[in-house]
Design a protein around this motif. Structure first.
Motif, PDB file in Angstrom:
ATOM      1  N   LEU A 145      -2.151  -1.385   0.347  1.00  0.00           N
ATOM      2  CA  LEU A 145      -2.292  -0.017  -0.128  1.00  0.00           C
ATOM      3  C   LEU A 145      -1.513   0.162  -1.431  1.00  0.00           C
ATOM      4  CD1 LEU A 145      -1.937   2.069   3.162  1.00  0.00           C
ATOM      5  CD2 LEU A 145      -3.925   0.867   2.238  1.00  0.00           C
ATOM      6  N   PRO A 146      -1.932   1.096  -2.259  1.00  0.00           N
ATOM      7  CA  PRO A 146      -1.163   1.367  -3.490  1.00  0.00           C
ATOM      8  C   PRO A 146       0.256   1.809  -3.154  1.00  0.00           C
ATOM      9  CG  PRO A 146      -3.306   2.484  -3.505  1.00  0.00           C
ATOM     10  CD  PRO A 146      -3.119   1.956  -2.130  1.00  0.00           C
ATOM     11  N   SER A 147       1.132   1.673  -4.119  1.00  0.00           N
ATOM     12  CA  SER A 147       2.518   2.091  -3.916  1.00  0.00           C
ATOM     13  C   SER A 147       2.612   3.604  -3.798  1.00  0.00           C
ATOM     14  CB  SER A 147       3.397   1.616  -5.080  1.00  0.00           C
ATOM     15  OG  SER A 147       3.399   0.214  -5.158  1.00  0.00           O
ATOM     16  N   ARG A 172     -12.666  -3.874  17.259  1.00  0.00           N
ATOM     17  CA  ARG A 172     -13.961  -3.398  16.784  1.00  0.00           C
ATOM     18  C   ARG A 172     -14.333  -4.123  15.498  1.00  0.00           C
ATOM     19  NH1 ARG A 172     -15.950   0.607  19.767  1.00  0.00           N
ATOM     20  NH2 ARG A 172     -17.793   0.418  18.444  1.00  0.00           N
ATOM     21  N   PHE A 173     -15.584  -4.625  15.438  1.00  0.00           N
ATOM     22  CA  PHE A 173     -16.080  -5.282  14.247  1.00  0.00           C
ATOM     23  C   PHE A 173     -16.388  -4.273  13.138  1.00  0.00           C
ATOM     24  CE2 PHE A 173     -16.817  -8.813  17.110  1.00  0.00           C
ATOM     25  CZ  PHE A 173     -16.564  -9.908  16.302  1.00  0.00           C
ATOM     26  N   ASP A 174     -16.749  -3.053  13.535  1.00  0.00           N
ATOM     27  CA  ASP A 174     -17.192  -2.067  12.541  1.00  0.00           C
ATOM     28  C   ASP A 174     -16.038  -1.330  11.884  1.00  0.00           C
ATOM     29  OD1 ASP A 174     -17.073  -0.967  15.309  1.00  0.00           O
ATOM     30  OD2 ASP A 174     -17.355   0.923  14.274  1.00  0.00           O
ATOM     31  N   ALA A 175     -14.803  -1.619  12.294  1.00  0.00           N
ATOM     32  CA  ALA A 175     -13.643  -0.945  11.687  1.00  0.00           C
ATOM     33  C   ALA A 175     -13.469  -1.438  10.248  1.00  0.00           C
ATOM     34  CB  ALA A 175     -12.383  -1.221  12.487  1.00  0.00           C
ATOM     35  N   SER A 176     -13.622  -0.531   9.302  1.00  0.00           N
ATOM     36  CA  SER A 176     -13.590  -0.896   7.889  1.00  0.00           C
ATOM     37  C   SER A 176     -12.235  -0.598   7.279  1.00  0.00           C
ATOM     38  CB  SER A 176     -14.683  -0.146   7.129  1.00  0.00           C
ATOM     39  OG  SER A 176     -14.604  -0.401   5.739  1.00  0.00           O
ATOM     40  N   ILE A 177     -11.775  -1.492   6.401  1.00  0.00           N
ATOM     41  CA  ILE A 177     -10.495  -1.267   5.718  1.00  0.00           C
ATOM     42  C   ILE A 177     -10.709  -0.532   4.405  1.00  0.00           C
ATOM     43  CG2 ILE A 177      -9.440  -3.305   6.753  1.00  0.00           C
ATOM     44  CD1 ILE A 177      -9.945  -4.775   4.126  1.00  0.00           C
ATOM     45  N   TYR A 178     -11.986  -0.164   4.085  1.00  0.00           N
ATOM     46  CA  TYR A 178     -12.272   0.517   2.810  1.00  0.00           C
ATOM     47  C   TYR A 178     -12.792   1.918   3.079  1.00  0.00           C
ATOM     48  CZ  TYR A 178     -11.841  -4.126   0.885  1.00  0.00           C
ATOM     49  OH  TYR A 178     -11.372  -5.374   0.519  1.00  0.00           O
ATOM     50  N   SER A 222       3.882  -2.810   7.640  1.00  0.00           N
ATOM     51  CA  SER A 222       4.675  -2.570   6.432  1.00  0.00           C
ATOM     52  C   SER A 222       5.651  -3.727   6.291  1.00  0.00           C
ATOM     53  CB  SER A 222       5.424  -1.228   6.511  1.00  0.00           C
ATOM     54  OG  SER A 222       6.283  -1.193   7.639  1.00  0.00           O
ATOM     55  N   GLY A 223       6.085  -3.971   5.085  1.00  0.00           N
ATOM     56  CA  GLY A 223       6.955  -5.115   4.891  1.00  0.00           C
ATOM     57  C   GLY A 223       7.508  -5.181   3.485  1.00  0.00           C
ATOM     58  N   LEU A 224       8.256  -6.217   3.237  1.00  0.00           N
ATOM     59  CA  LEU A 224       8.894  -6.419   1.946  1.00  0.00           C
ATOM     60  C   LEU A 224       8.355  -7.684   1.309  1.00  0.00           C
ATOM     61  CD1 LEU A 224      12.595  -5.506   2.812  1.00  0.00           C
ATOM     62  CD2 LEU A 224      10.959  -4.127   1.523  1.00  0.00           C
ATOM     63  N   ASP A 225       7.806  -7.528   0.120  1.00  0.00           N
ATOM     64  CA  ASP A 225       7.408  -8.659  -0.700  1.00  0.00           C
ATOM     65  C   ASP A 225       8.526  -8.855  -1.718  1.00  0.00           C
ATOM     66  OD1 ASP A 225       6.183 -10.617  -2.118  1.00  0.00           O
ATOM     67  OD2 ASP A 225       4.682  -9.322  -3.058  1.00  0.00           O
ATOM     68  N   GLY A 226       9.497  -9.670  -1.333  1.00  0.00           N
ATOM     69  CA  GLY A 226      10.726  -9.746  -2.121  1.00  0.00           C
ATOM     70  C   GLY A 226      11.536  -8.494  -1.878  1.00  0.00           C
ATOM     71  N   LYS A 277     -10.360   7.177   1.563  1.00  0.00           N
ATOM     72  CA  LYS A 277     -11.518   7.595   0.773  1.00  0.00           C
ATOM     73  C   LYS A 277     -11.145   7.817  -0.691  1.00  0.00           C
ATOM     74  CE  LYS A 277     -12.428  11.026   3.520  1.00  0.00           C
ATOM     75  NZ  LYS A 277     -13.081  12.206   4.138  1.00  0.00           N
ATOM     76  N   LEU A 278      -9.895   8.219  -0.921  1.00  0.00           N
ATOM     77  CA  LEU A 278      -9.429   8.447  -2.295  1.00  0.00           C
ATOM     78  C   LEU A 278      -8.629   7.271  -2.834  1.00  0.00           C
ATOM     79  CD1 LEU A 278      -8.213  12.146  -1.846  1.00  0.00           C
ATOM     80  CD2 LEU A 278     -10.434  11.359  -2.688  1.00  0.00           C
ATOM     81  N   ASN A 279      -8.195   6.395  -1.915  1.00  0.00           N
ATOM     82  CA  ASN A 279      -7.358   5.246  -2.269  1.00  0.00           C
ATOM     83  C   ASN A 279      -6.118   5.673  -3.051  1.00  0.00           C
ATOM     84  OD1 ASN A 279      -6.642   2.522  -2.326  1.00  0.00           O
ATOM     85  ND2 ASN A 279      -7.602   2.201  -4.325  1.00  0.00           N
ATOM     86  N   SER A 280      -5.465   6.735  -2.563  1.00  0.00           N
ATOM     87  CA  SER A 280      -4.264   7.225  -3.239  1.00  0.00           C
ATOM     88  C   SER A 280      -3.390   7.982  -2.254  1.00  0.00           C
ATOM     89  CB  SER A 280      -4.631   8.134  -4.410  1.00  0.00           C
ATOM     90  OG  SER A 280      -5.333   9.281  -3.955  1.00  0.00           O
ATOM     91  N   TRP A 281      -2.112   8.127  -2.625  1.00  0.00           N
ATOM     92  CA  TRP A 281      -1.145   8.886  -1.839  1.00  0.00           C
ATOM     93  C   TRP A 281      -1.025  10.297  -2.420  1.00  0.00           C
ATOM     94  CZ3 TRP A 281       1.405   6.856   2.442  1.00  0.00           C
ATOM     95  CH2 TRP A 281       1.311   5.470   2.613  1.00  0.00           C
ATOM     96  N   SER A 282      -0.910  11.286  -1.550  1.00  0.00           N
ATOM     97  CA  SER A 282      -0.691  12.665  -1.989  1.00  0.00           C
ATOM     98  C   SER A 282       0.643  13.159  -1.454  1.00  0.00           C
ATOM     99  CB  SER A 282      -1.820  13.579  -1.495  1.00  0.00           C
ATOM    100  OG  SER A 282      -1.963  13.507  -0.081  1.00  0.00           O
TER     101      SER A 282
END
Length: 444
Positions: free
Chosen positions: A224-226, A438-444, A202-206, A268-273
């Protein structure tokens, strides 16, 4: 075309009454570059079992015999002790015939390459175009995902002259690799943690708070989305390898006068709940532990633990009282449902000790299971007020001190203590965590 396979050394450890040190043997590795070498002292193996993921387990079945006695010193020059040094068994390189490897069936070659330690894969990619294409193929990644983990590593992340730096110390190979992290954007980063081959930052972009997940081996990353309440939050990442997905949990935090709800990101949903706001408590520490689909936090009021169930999205209070005279404590997740508490005991510096407890889930009690031997405690923490960090994975617990470049490893199953030397810990501003390459670790 000629190939050579060299045998690997067994890694030394120590029982609770002995001493050992794990030091890196460094080699050039194409994608990675060599770091400075460190002196390695290997002592007699303690404990039993043959768990492959343990850094104290033997690699192979080579016979070794004591060769000489050598006097070494623990960190800070305390407690001189004599240990038995084991020499390497002489084993000639095995020359592999070119025509045999050239005629191997594709599926057999893929199975063999899938069992090669991940950090050596990059050396093999330069052998020929055929091997390079195989290592990038989906069928190879499928076989690689079915192979047991090569073993735990320590990932150290720090910033040097505004440049992101990262090194990985392989406990089974006793080798340190430098990973270039120039593929990440130039934000103000801090390490959240690692799970299942992925690393979360985690970090700050500006002035904007952002969360990033990457695979250091493939150098793929994504932002990740905000969040709904996009403020600086306490985060933890969990990877589910069965469905190749991950979740990031943002715990309840206080921003101004407002308590923020718990938020969970699902890849899997690419969203925060949004989920329940944690009931009003006085947190003892921001350190968290995740095991058995539950997130744990220490609280002073009410005394005990707050537990968040990922499946239901609700918080519960566990009335597990802390041990008396506990000065500072860390929650560490073990395998299965095991939850450990690690901390110092004692009001006076001369009487302090480091102890490890395990939570009895049925009785809501902390049961003491181990104590750090005094010589290790004095070497790790010279001053009573000195700070230390503690984290764990697969029943391995690592201790680091802010004022020295070494770590102390404890194997819960084997009850073995051992020093980790060299590039595992770079400097006082380093951030360290366990990492499973691990090579098979997916970020999607």
């Amino acid at each position: 075309m000629m190939f050579r396979i060299q045998g690997m050394d067994a890694i030394g450890g120590s029982s609770e009454s002995g001493s050992g040190e794990i030091g890196p043997q460094l080699s050039r590795n194409g994608f990675y570059r060599e770091e400075e070498s460190c002196v390695k002292h290997v002592s007699a193996l303690g404990g039993g079992g043959s768990r492959n993921t343990s850094p104290l387990g033997r690699v192979g079945s080579r016979n070794t015999s004591p060769s000489r006695q050598k006097v070494i010193k623990t960190p800070r020059g305390l407690d001189e002790e004599t240990v038995t040094t084991f020499g390497k068994a002489v084993q000639p390189d095995v020359q592999m015939e070119d025509n045999i490897w050239a005629m191997l069936p594709e599926d057999l070659l893929i199975e063999i390459l899938a069992r090669v330690p991940p950090f050596m894969i990059f050396r093999l990619r330069s052998v020929c175009k055929r091997w390079n294409s195989i290592l990038l193929d989906s069928s190879f990644l499928k076989f690689h995902s079915q192979v047991p983990s090569h073993g735990p590593c320590l990932l150290t992340f720090w910033k040097n002259s505004q440049t992101l730096q990262c090194s990985v110390f392989s406990l089974p190979l006793k080798t340190c690799y430098r990973i270039p992290f120039t593929f990440l954007p130039p934000w103000a980063f801090w390490l959240v943690g690692s799970s299942g081959g992925l690393v979360c930052f985690s970090g700050l972009d500006g002035l904007t708070f952002k969360t990033l997940v990457c695979n250091p081996l493939t150098q793929r990353w994504r932002t990740l989305p905000s969040m709904h309440h996009n403020q600086q939050r306490q985060l933890i990442m969990v990877v589910d390898r069965t469905d190749r997905s991950f979740k990031v949990i943002a715990t309840s935090d206080i921003y101004g006068d407002k308590s923020l709800p718990t938020e969970v990101y699902d890849s899997k949903l690419n969203s925060w709940s949004l989920h329940q706001i944690m009931p009003a408590v006085n947190l003892c520490s921001s350190k968290m532990a995740f095991c058995d689909s539950r997130l744990y936090l220490e609280t002073l009021s009410p005394l005990g633990l707050m537990m968040y169930r990922l499946d239901t999205g609700y918080w519960e209070h566990i009335p597990a009282k802390f041990p008396r005279s506990l000065l500072d404590g860390y929650l560490v997740a073990g395998t299965q449902k095991r939850l450990f508490l690690v901390g110092r005991i004692g009001l006076y510096s001369t009487l302090q000790s480091m102890r490890i407890w395990e939570l009895d889930h049925a009785k809501f009690m902390w049961v003491e299971m181990s104590r750090m031997p005094p010589k290790y405690f004095r070497a790790l923490l010279r001053l009573s007020a000195e700070r230390f960090e503690c984290f764990g994975q697969d029943n391995l617990i690592c201790f680091t001190s802010w004022n020295q470049g070494k770590g102390l490893l404890y194997d819960v199953d084997k009850k073995v203590w051992s020093w980790i030397a060299g590039c595992a810990l770079q400097s006082y501003n380093s951030q360290v965590c366990f990492y499973e390459p691990r090579f098979d670790a997916s970020i999607y």
